[in-house]
Design a protein around this motif. Structure first.
Motif, short mmCIF file in Angstrom:
data_model
loop_
_atom_site.label_atom_id
_atom_site.label_comp_id
_atom_site.label_asym_id
_atom_site.label_seq_id
_atom_site.Cartn_x
_atom_site.Cartn_y
_atom_site.Cartn_z
N UNK A 111 -27.41 8.22 8.90
CA UNK A 111 -26.22 7.42 9.16
C UNK A 111 -26.16 6.18 8.25
N UNK A 112 -27.29 5.55 8.03
CA UNK A 112 -27.32 4.38 7.15
C UNK A 112 -27.04 4.77 5.70
N UNK A 113 -27.53 5.93 5.29
CA UNK A 113 -27.22 6.41 3.94
C UNK A 113 -25.71 6.66 3.78
N UNK A 114 -25.06 7.15 4.83
CA UNK A 114 -23.61 7.33 4.79
C UNK A 114 -22.90 5.99 4.61
N UNK A 115 -23.40 4.96 5.30
CA UNK A 115 -22.80 3.63 5.14
C UNK A 115 -23.00 3.09 3.73
N UNK A 116 -24.17 3.33 3.15
CA UNK A 116 -24.41 2.92 1.77
C UNK A 116 -23.41 3.58 0.83
N UNK A 117 -23.15 4.86 1.06
CA UNK A 117 -22.24 5.58 0.16
C UNK A 117 -20.83 5.01 0.20
N UNK A 118 -20.44 4.42 1.35
CA UNK A 118 -19.12 3.80 1.45
C UNK A 118 -19.01 2.58 0.54
N UNK A 119 -20.16 2.06 0.12
CA UNK A 119 -20.17 0.90 -0.79
C UNK A 119 -20.55 1.31 -2.22
N UNK A 120 -20.48 2.60 -2.51
CA UNK A 120 -20.84 3.15 -3.82
C UNK A 120 -22.31 2.92 -4.16
N UNK A 121 -23.14 2.85 -3.12
CA UNK A 121 -24.59 2.77 -3.32
C UNK A 121 -25.16 4.18 -3.23
#
Length: 424
Positions: free
Chosen positions: A52-62
């Protein structure tokens, strides 16, 4: 929905290896965006909260990549992005993006965090810390909007009304790039805070006193990851398997532990009569004999962890006589597992938020529901003890906090499987 099916009543034995600490991992991943260079975390547990945290990172182009137990995070092309909903609601630790985004960009827009239903867990101490650093915090449309002044955040002395782990970590992340010195008084002392401070210091932060009740942070302009960071072992997972070993074990060796992180817990289970041999980084739990009841009162570290009051409950049910008492001073409403245990035949009840436990010779398998992570762990142990088949609904909560749990239980000889079932 995930469902765990357990055919219980079988003694377990063998070896189990503890993963990296969930409560460190869920702070270290947001903290990684403070780095201007790629970050490598090792010993990362395979749990749903990481996904879930990786999904949030992807929303910031991380960009992030998780292979085996190594998580690589590249924040070099990060963009400031609001995190108002979706995955934010799925885990409590999403609030660490408040401090991390504030430290990186001087602003943050984050939806109110979700996570386990274990009673009130306000974030007023977090907000108090951000405001002391000069930030303006507003609640708009179920979102927390935080902005720093034009001149940036400034150091401050912040006294926490209670030693909150979340607030301590969030304030550390927000203040590492603030101008001047920040002092956090009455700070939480948990090992996971030391882990976060070590991670940030290795990137160039200046944090002193982590693990004490007074933490001092000297603000720096820039953080850069240079070496991999290995996450400390999960003391809550270790405590859960110790309880399991005491209830249904026929000799279980638990590897990758830091014994001093478990001092309060080990004192209680050994007081009950569980026999444990310790080596440098492992514990061997002998088959339990006649266990005695005890009284448990949770407290901030180094006291008995609230996250272990539920996993230890089946051990109390295994005692031969007397009355056990559990008082959770941190989250007194953390009692959702009690009614589920009663369905399995447990002689247990709650009076005025005090859990009273009586010896229970037999548990029987039935259908129960894991309301949150640690309640699920409690029911999992109870299901392994019980005669017949136990079905745990909402088992996704167990997967949020326990690394490769099906694989580990099977290696100990458990008859357990996790399956997907349609939502009703």
């Amino acid at each position: 929905m995930k469902q765990m099916i357990i055919h219980g009543g079988k003694p377990l034995q063998g070896d189990v290896w503890i993963g990296g600490a969930k409560n460190s991992t869920v702070a270290l991943i947001p903290a990684s965006i403070l780095s201007r260079t790629p970050v490598t975390l090792e010993g990362v547990p395979r749990i749903a909260d990481v996904d879930n945290l990786m999904d949030l990172l992807s929303e910031m182009d991380v960009v992030s990549d998780f292979h085996n137990t190594t998580l690589r995070i590249n924040p070099e092309h990060i963009k400031m992005s609001p995190l108002p909903s979706g995955k934010i609601k799925s885990l409590r630790a999403s609030y660490y993006f408040m401090g991390a985004l504030l430290g990186r960009f001087g602003k943050a827009v984050v939806g109110f965090p979700g996570g386990d239903d274990i009673g009130p867990r306000p974030i007023d101490q977090h907000i108090k810390g951000f405001e002391a650093l000069g930030a303006c915090v507003k609640n708009e449309n179920d979102q927390i909007k935080i902005t720093s002044p034009a001149e940036g955040l400034h150091g401050a002395t912040i006294h926490l009304a209670m030693p909150s782990v979340g607030a301590t970590m969030n304030i550390i992340m927000a203040s590492v790039t603030a101008q001047g010195q920040t002092i956090i008084d009455n700070a939480a002392k948990e090992p996971e805070i030391i882990d976060l401070a070590t991670f940030l210091n290795n990137m160039g932060a200046v944090i002193r006193g982590a693990g004490t009740d007074s933490i001092r942070i000297e603000g720096v302009e820039r953080l850069e990851a240079k070496t991999p960071h290995t996450i400390i072992p999960d003391r809550i997972e270790a405590g859960t398997y110790i309880s399991l070993a005491g209830c249904i074990g026929n000799g279980i060796c638990i590897h990758n532990i830091i014994e001093e992180h478990l001092d309060s817990y080990l004192a209680k289970v050994e007081e009950m009569g569980v026999v444990i041999d310790a080596t440098e980084d492992s514990l061997f739990v002998y088959p339990a004999g006649d266990l005695k009841m005890t009284q448990i009162r949770t407290a901030s570290y180094p006291g008995f962890a609230t996250d272990l009051q539920q996993p230890v409950t089946p051990l109390l049910l295994s005692a031969k006589s007397g009355e056990g008492v559990i008082i959770d001073q941190i989250y007194p409403k953390r009692i959702g597992h009690i009614e589920q245990l009663r369905k399995m035949g447990a002689d247990i009840k709650v009076e005025d938020n005090i859990i009273l436990v009586h010896p229970t010779a037999k548990l029987h398998g039935t259908t129960v529901s894991a309301g949150e992570i640690r309640a699920g762990a409690c029911l999992m142990i109870a299901g392994l003890m019980a005669d017949g088949t136990t079905v745990i609904n909402n088992a996704g909560n167990i997967l949020r906090g326990y690394d490769r749990v099906q694989e580990k239980l099977r290696l100990l000889g458990a008859n357990v499987k996790i399956q997907d079932v349609p939502e009703k």
